[in-house]
Design a protein around this motif. Structure first.
Motif, PDB file in Angstrom:
ATOM      1  N   ASP A  79      -8.241   1.241   5.090  1.00 10.73           N
ATOM      2  CA  ASP A  79      -7.119   0.158   5.085  1.00 10.73           C
ATOM      3  C   ASP A  79      -7.661  -1.362   5.385  1.00 10.73           C
ATOM      4  N   ARG A  80      -6.519  -1.976   5.362  1.00 11.05           N
ATOM      5  CA  ARG A  80      -7.084  -3.359   5.405  1.00 11.05           C
ATOM      6  C   ARG A  80      -6.101  -4.072   6.712  1.00 11.05           C
ATOM      7  N   ALA A  81      -6.036  -3.119   7.730  1.00 13.59           N
ATOM      8  CA  ALA A  81      -5.299  -3.804   8.865  1.00 13.59           C
ATOM      9  C   ALA A  81      -6.124  -4.983   9.347  1.00 13.59           C
ATOM     10  N   ALA A  92      -6.282 -17.491   4.325  1.00 14.14           N
ATOM     11  CA  ALA A  92      -5.366 -17.202   3.013  1.00 14.14           C
ATOM     12  C   ALA A  92      -5.820 -15.978   2.426  1.00 14.14           C
ATOM     13  N   TYR A  93      -5.012 -15.141   1.555  1.00 16.69           N
ATOM     14  CA  TYR A  93      -5.392 -13.970   0.717  1.00 16.69           C
ATOM     15  C   TYR A  93      -6.488 -14.282  -0.230  1.00 16.69           C
ATOM     16  N   ALA A  94      -6.241 -15.294  -0.910  1.00 17.00           N
ATOM     17  CA  ALA A  94      -7.076 -15.859  -1.991  1.00 17.00           C
ATOM     18  C   ALA A  94      -8.612 -16.315  -1.397  1.00 17.00           C
ATOM     19  N   GLY A 102     -10.516  -8.266   0.377  1.00 17.41           N
ATOM     20  CA  GLY A 102      -9.279  -8.157  -0.288  1.00 17.41           C
ATOM     21  C   GLY A 102      -9.655  -6.817  -1.078  1.00 17.41           C
ATOM     22  N   ILE A 103      -9.034  -7.004  -2.289  1.00 18.01           N
ATOM     23  CA  ILE A 103      -9.191  -5.816  -3.237  1.00 18.01           C
ATOM     24  C   ILE A 103     -10.600  -5.185  -3.166  1.00 18.01           C
ATOM     25  N   LEU A 104     -11.829  -6.127  -3.366  1.00 19.93           N
ATOM     26  CA  LEU A 104     -12.961  -5.585  -3.486  1.00 19.93           C
ATOM     27  C   LEU A 104     -13.468  -4.751  -2.154  1.00 19.93           C
ATOM     28  N   GLY A 142      -7.171   1.167 -10.294  1.00 19.63           N
ATOM     29  CA  GLY A 142      -7.169  -0.143 -10.030  1.00 19.63           C
ATOM     30  C   GLY A 142      -8.178  -0.474  -8.749  1.00 19.63           C
ATOM     31  N   TYR A 143      -8.616   0.629  -8.089  1.00 15.95           N
ATOM     32  CA  TYR A 143      -9.648   0.406  -6.816  1.00 15.95           C
ATOM     33  C   TYR A 143     -11.097   1.166  -7.336  1.00 15.95           C
ATOM     34  N   GLY A 144     -11.128   1.356  -8.537  1.00 17.09           N
ATOM     35  CA  GLY A 144     -12.238   1.969  -8.716  1.00 17.09           C
ATOM     36  C   GLY A 144     -13.062   0.936  -9.757  1.00 17.09           C
ATOM     37  N   ALA A 175      -7.898  -3.313 -15.056  1.00 12.65           N
ATOM     38  CA  ALA A 175      -7.655  -4.753 -14.873  1.00 12.65           C
ATOM     39  C   ALA A 175      -7.064  -5.346 -13.833  1.00 12.65           C
ATOM     40  N   HIS A 176      -7.547  -5.038 -12.620  1.00 15.83           N
ATOM     41  CA  HIS A 176      -6.929  -5.378 -11.206  1.00 15.83           C
ATOM     42  C   HIS A 176      -7.750  -6.532 -10.693  1.00 15.83           C
ATOM     43  N   THR A 177      -8.892  -6.639 -10.903  1.00 13.32           N
ATOM     44  CA  THR A 177      -9.946  -7.570 -10.576  1.00 13.32           C
ATOM     45  C   THR A 177     -11.081  -7.245 -11.205  1.00 13.32           C
ATOM     46  N   ALA A 212      -1.994  -4.728 -15.803  1.00 14.21           N
ATOM     47  CA  ALA A 212      -2.909  -5.483 -15.831  1.00 14.21           C
ATOM     48  C   ALA A 212      -2.843  -6.848 -14.608  1.00 14.21           C
ATOM     49  N   TYR A 213      -3.511  -7.456 -13.972  1.00 14.05           N
ATOM     50  CA  TYR A 213      -3.067  -8.432 -13.087  1.00 14.05           C
ATOM     51  C   TYR A 213      -3.311  -9.916 -13.883  1.00 14.05           C
ATOM     52  N   CYS A 214      -2.432 -10.685 -14.151  1.00  9.04           N
ATOM     53  CA  CYS A 214      -2.440 -11.651 -15.046  1.00  9.04           C
ATOM     54  C   CYS A 214      -2.299 -12.823 -13.827  1.00  9.04           C
ATOM     55  N   LEU A 240       2.940  -5.353 -16.587  1.00 12.49           N
ATOM     56  CA  LEU A 240       2.001  -6.721 -16.335  1.00 12.49           C
ATOM     57  C   LEU A 240       2.356  -6.798 -14.692  1.00 12.49           C
ATOM     58  N   HIS A 241       1.366  -7.300 -14.042  1.00  9.60           N
ATOM     59  CA  HIS A 241       1.305  -7.761 -12.663  1.00  9.60           C
ATOM     60  C   HIS A 241       1.498  -9.449 -13.083  1.00  9.60           C
ATOM     61  N   ALA A 242       2.648 -10.152 -12.832  1.00  7.00           N
ATOM     62  CA  ALA A 242       2.974 -11.381 -13.633  1.00  7.00           C
ATOM     63  C   ALA A 242       3.455 -12.579 -12.740  1.00  7.00           C
ATOM     64  N   ASP A 243       2.779 -13.713 -12.796  1.00  6.28           N
ATOM     65  CA  ASP A 243       3.242 -14.853 -12.220  1.00  6.28           C
ATOM     66  C   ASP A 243       3.464 -14.582 -10.491  1.00  6.28           C
ATOM     67  N   GLN A 244       2.552 -13.916  -9.922  1.00  7.55           N
ATOM     68  CA  GLN A 244       2.728 -13.532  -8.456  1.00  7.55           C
ATOM     69  C   GLN A 244       2.320 -14.851  -7.518  1.00  7.55           C
ATOM     70  N   LEU A 245       1.345 -15.310  -7.935  1.00  7.71           N
ATOM     71  CA  LEU A 245       0.812 -16.456  -7.175  1.00  7.71           C
ATOM     72  C   LEU A 245       0.741 -17.981  -7.751  1.00  7.71           C
ATOM     73  N   GLY A 320      -3.436  -3.898   0.927  1.00  5.89           N
ATOM     74  CA  GLY A 320      -3.421  -5.318   0.978  1.00  5.89           C
ATOM     75  C   GLY A 320      -2.431  -6.161   1.328  1.00  5.89           C
ATOM     76  N   THR A 321      -1.574  -6.076   0.332  1.00  3.65           N
ATOM     77  CA  THR A 321      -0.275  -7.011   0.552  1.00  3.65           C
ATOM     78  C   THR A 321       1.017  -6.315   0.825  1.00  3.65           C
ATOM     79  N   SER A 322       1.021  -5.157   0.546  1.00  5.67           N
ATOM     80  CA  SER A 322       2.307  -4.241   0.838  1.00  5.67           C
ATOM     81  C   SER A 322       2.179  -2.866   1.479  1.00  5.67           C
TER      82      SER A 322
HETATM   83  N1  DI6 Z   1      -0.992  -7.852  -6.596  1.00  8.59           N
HETATM   84  C1  DI6 Z   1      -1.060  -7.552  -5.429  1.00  8.59           C
HETATM   85  O1  DI6 Z   1      -0.325  -8.032  -4.462  1.00  8.59           O
HETATM   86  C2  DI6 Z   1      -1.815  -6.434  -5.165  1.00  8.59           C
HETATM   87  N2  DI6 Z   1      -2.530  -6.369  -6.579  1.00  8.59           N
HETATM   88  C3  DI6 Z   1      -1.860  -7.079  -7.371  1.00  8.59           C
HETATM   89  O2  DI6 Z   1      -2.266  -7.263  -8.297  1.00  8.59           O
HETATM   90  C4  DI6 Z   1      -2.954  -6.425  -3.958  1.00  8.59           C
HETATM   91  C5  DI6 Z   1      -3.870  -5.313  -3.936  1.00  8.59           C
HETATM   92  C6  DI6 Z   1      -4.692  -5.428  -2.646  1.00  8.59           C
HETATM   93  O3  DI6 Z   1      -4.630  -6.664  -2.230  1.00  8.59           O
HETATM   94  O4  DI6 Z   1      -5.344  -4.516  -2.442  1.00  8.59           O
END
Ligand code: DI6
Ligand code: FE
Length: 404
Positions: A79-81, A92-94, A102-104, A142-144, A175-177, A212-214, A240-245, A320-322
């Motif tokens: 987990d990422r507690a 910051a997350y980034a 993070g994801i890695l 997406g975590y492999g 294509a998560h990261t 994919a995470y765009c 698509l994971h789109a326009d999140q950040l 990570g985020t939810s």
């Molecule tokens: N956006 C998110 O918020 C999650 N993946 C993505 O594409 C974050 C996934 C993580 O942080 O483990």
């Protein structure tokens, strides 16, 4: 032989049928099930005089379509507690992602994990979702981020589908990261997905769609477009994971490929919404990630309504985020954070969520639909969105069979 397998009496129903006013409410109703499907539903007084193998009174409780969680990353190790604590202190997350966290960090743990460990972790989260009224769940890899580990994750998703009561839709999110071994070479990694991972996934029928995470911390539009063209060639729908950040034109890209859904959308512009409307792409909003990231930019709900883009809601359950495992909580957050009405939240967790998964056999309580039914101890359907943190699920039927 009885005409019906099951007859439910003395209940109120919210059908959430498309175009129906007021949640599609039918008070003092009866509902018949046969061969796992809804055979009849309407006012009890109008019920045809047919026989049922089993008749059960629901004692005045409410039935809605079982909920659908159309966006999760349910399979992961660890987990990422700790990271969450850091973020609360202002990191910051980034920045965490930049330094290899993070994801890695979840990728490292998931690559090292045994299949049983991944299965057990995801299965317990599935049970929590079921306890919140969910019968269908979409699960992403997406975590492999390499051939063996992505296939491992999708294998666990298929196994969960074969062994649990719930319906599981599996999505390839290789294509998560960019994985560490391809650091600085995102194009090379996209080629690995297109020429090795995706063909193997199709060969083994391990996924129902490609995602994919765009985003600037992941892949840009040309890289995602290359992957989506390959998915099209191999006959898999995309999302698509789109326009999140940031506004990376993700919504327009998703619409261009007639994606089933575009998800997050906090920074989506009006042109993106217009493109989604004409492409029939569903907007999947993810309030858990919005809240956990402390985001302040809201998705364009008013424009989505104006252009008639169907709005779905999901948990985006991920470490990570939810870290959220309840669809009733997701609805409670969707109303409070995004201003969705309780009826929009329920449509977003049923009818529109089914559409985001390309499923037209569920998501409403109508004749001929799968008898995926949630029975609640509530006074009115809006109570499912109004109350936070309560458990009002009384019973869950999947294809007419009581599972919870
Ligand atoms: N956006 C998110 O918020 C999650 N993946 C993505 O594409 C974050 C996934 C993580 O942080 O483990
Ligand atoms: Fe996600």
């Amino acid at each position: 032989m009885a005409d019906w397998d099951l007859l439910l009496t003395d209940l109120h129903v919210a059908t959430l049928a498309e175009g129906a006013a007021d949640y599609g409410i039918v008070r003092d109703a009866a509902l018949a099930v046969d061969d796992g499907e809804i055979a009849w539903l309407g006012p009890a007084a109008e019920r045809p005089r047919k026989s049922a193998a089993e008749t059960r009174s629901l004692g005045g409780r409410w039935a809605t379509p079982a909920l659908i969680d159309c966006h999760t990353h349910l399979i992961f190790a660890g987990d990422r507690a700790g990271e969450f604590e850091e973020r609360l202190s202002g990191v910051a997350y980034a920045d965490i992602a930049e330094r290899g966290g993070g994801i890695l960090s979840t990728v490292r743990a998931t690559r090292d994990a045994e299949i049983d460990t991944l299965y057990e972790g995801a299965h317990s989260r599935l049970r929590q979702l079921a306890a919140s009224g969910v019968a269908t769940v979409e699960i992403k890899s997406g975590y492999g981020l390499d051939v063996a580990s992505e296939l491992k994750m999708l294998g666990v998703a298929r196994n969960l589908g074969d062994t649990s009561d719930l319906s599981i839709q599996a999505t390839l999110l290789a294509a998560h990261t960019v994985p560490p071994e391809y650091s600085g070479n995102a194009n090379g990694y996209i080629d690995l997905i297109c020429h090795e991972i995706l063909p193997e996934v199709v060969e083994r029928e391990l996924a129902d769609a490609v995602d994919a995470y765009c985003e600037h911390v992941a892949f840009d539009a040309p890289q995602v477009a290359k992957l989506f063209r390959r998915a099209e060639e191999l006959g898999l729908p995309v999302r698509l994971h789109a326009d999140q950040l940031s506004d990376g034109g993700g919504a327009e890209l998703a619409a261009h490929f007639k994606a089933l859904s575009a998800d997050h959308l906090e920074y989506t512009n009006e042109a993106g919404v217009r493109a989604m409307a004409s492409a029939g792409t569903v907007a999947v909003l993810l309030p858990g990630a919005f809240l956990t990231l402390g985001e302040t930019q809201h998705p364009p709900v008013a424009a989505l309504r104006e252009y008639g883009v169907p709005i779905a809601l999901a948990t985006d359950c991920n470490p990570g985020t939810s870290p959220l495992c309840s669809m009733t909580e997701a609805m409670a957050l969707g109303s409070r954070l995004f201003g969705l009405t309780p009826e929009e939240c329920l449509a977003g967790a049923t009818r529109n969520a089914a559409r985001a998964l390309g499923l037209d056999d569920r998501g409403t309580l109508e004749k001929g639909r799968r008898a995926d039914i949630a029975v609640w101890d509530i006074e009115h359907p809006r109570d499912l969105v109004y109350w936070m943190g309560t458990r009002s699920l009384d019973e869950l039927l999947i294809a007419g069979i009581a599972v919870a």
